[in-house]
Write an enzyme that holds these catalytic residues in place. Structure first.
Site, PDB file in Angstrom:
ATOM      1  N   TYR A  81       4.618  11.855   6.367  1.00  0.00           N
ATOM      2  CA  TYR A  81       3.664  11.154   5.517  1.00  0.00           C
ATOM      3  C   TYR A  81       4.092  11.275   4.061  1.00  0.00           C
ATOM      4  CZ  TYR A  81       1.569  15.577   4.060  1.00  0.00           C
ATOM      5  OH  TYR A  81       1.378  16.823   3.537  1.00  0.00           O
ATOM      6  N   CYS A  82       3.562  10.371   3.246  1.00  0.00           N
ATOM      7  CA  CYS A  82       3.752  10.400   1.795  1.00  0.00           C
ATOM      8  C   CYS A  82       2.381  10.121   1.177  1.00  0.00           C
ATOM      9  CB  CYS A  82       4.812   9.381   1.365  1.00  0.00           C
ATOM     10  SG  CYS A  82       4.394   7.665   1.743  1.00  0.00           S
ATOM     11  N   LYS A  83       2.338   9.484   0.032  1.00  0.00           N
ATOM     12  CA  LYS A  83       1.045   9.199  -0.607  1.00  0.00           C
ATOM     13  C   LYS A  83       0.277   8.112   0.139  1.00  0.00           C
ATOM     14  CE  LYS A  83      -1.018   7.749  -5.023  1.00  0.00           C
ATOM     15  NZ  LYS A  83      -2.327   8.166  -4.613  1.00  0.00           N
ATOM     16  N   PHE A 110      -1.148  10.367   2.774  1.00  0.00           N
ATOM     17  CA  PHE A 110      -2.076  11.424   2.374  1.00  0.00           C
ATOM     18  C   PHE A 110      -3.400  10.838   1.904  1.00  0.00           C
ATOM     19  CE2 PHE A 110      -3.894  14.451  -0.651  1.00  0.00           C
ATOM     20  CZ  PHE A 110      -3.965  15.578   0.148  1.00  0.00           C
TER      21      PHE A 110
END
Length: 128
Positions: A81-83, A110
């Site tokens: 995952y990232c932002k 996120f």
């Protein structure tokens, strides 16, 4: 002549090979022992991350993959995952091309996870 690709072209190419999962499926993966990889920058990670996540920023993923214990088993379930999904889509595509077959990407990143009231960890030394 070389074809010039835009960010949208890169994302479209990556999305074709990436398996997206929602927050509920991500939680199930975590409950069953999946490895969780946060590909955001260290400062973003320190502000909050999924429980048990380890941080390898997208910009150094290819350089760190061979030496990082989280990525030692190419057959392990890995949740990325990232932002909000862009970097993790590219990272998942990269890891698949590097031989990691069980890679999945958290839809909404996120932001989607935290917004759906799931557990979040943060650096205990961080002043708030």
């Amino acid at each position: 002549m070389t074809t010039v690709m835009t960010k949208d072209d890169f994302l479209a190419e990556a999305q074709a090979s990436v398996t997206p999962v929602d927050a509920e499926m991500a939680q199930q993966m975590m409950d069953s022992g999946a490895r969780v990889l946060d590909v955001r920058e260290p400062a973003e990670f320190m502000m909050g991350h999924l429980p048990g996540a380890e941080n390898i920023p997208r910009g150094v993923l290819e350089f760190k993959a061979a030496d990082h214990p989280l990525l030692a088993d190419r057959n392990a379930q890995i949740l990325l995952y990232c932002k909000n999904g862009g970097r993790s889509t590219l990272a998942a595509h990269t890891l698949k091309r590097m031989g990691y077959d069980q890679v999945k990407m958290l839809v909404g990143g996120f932001d989607g996870w935290a917004g759906s009231v799931h557990k979040v960890e943060s650096d205990p030394g961080l002043y708030r």
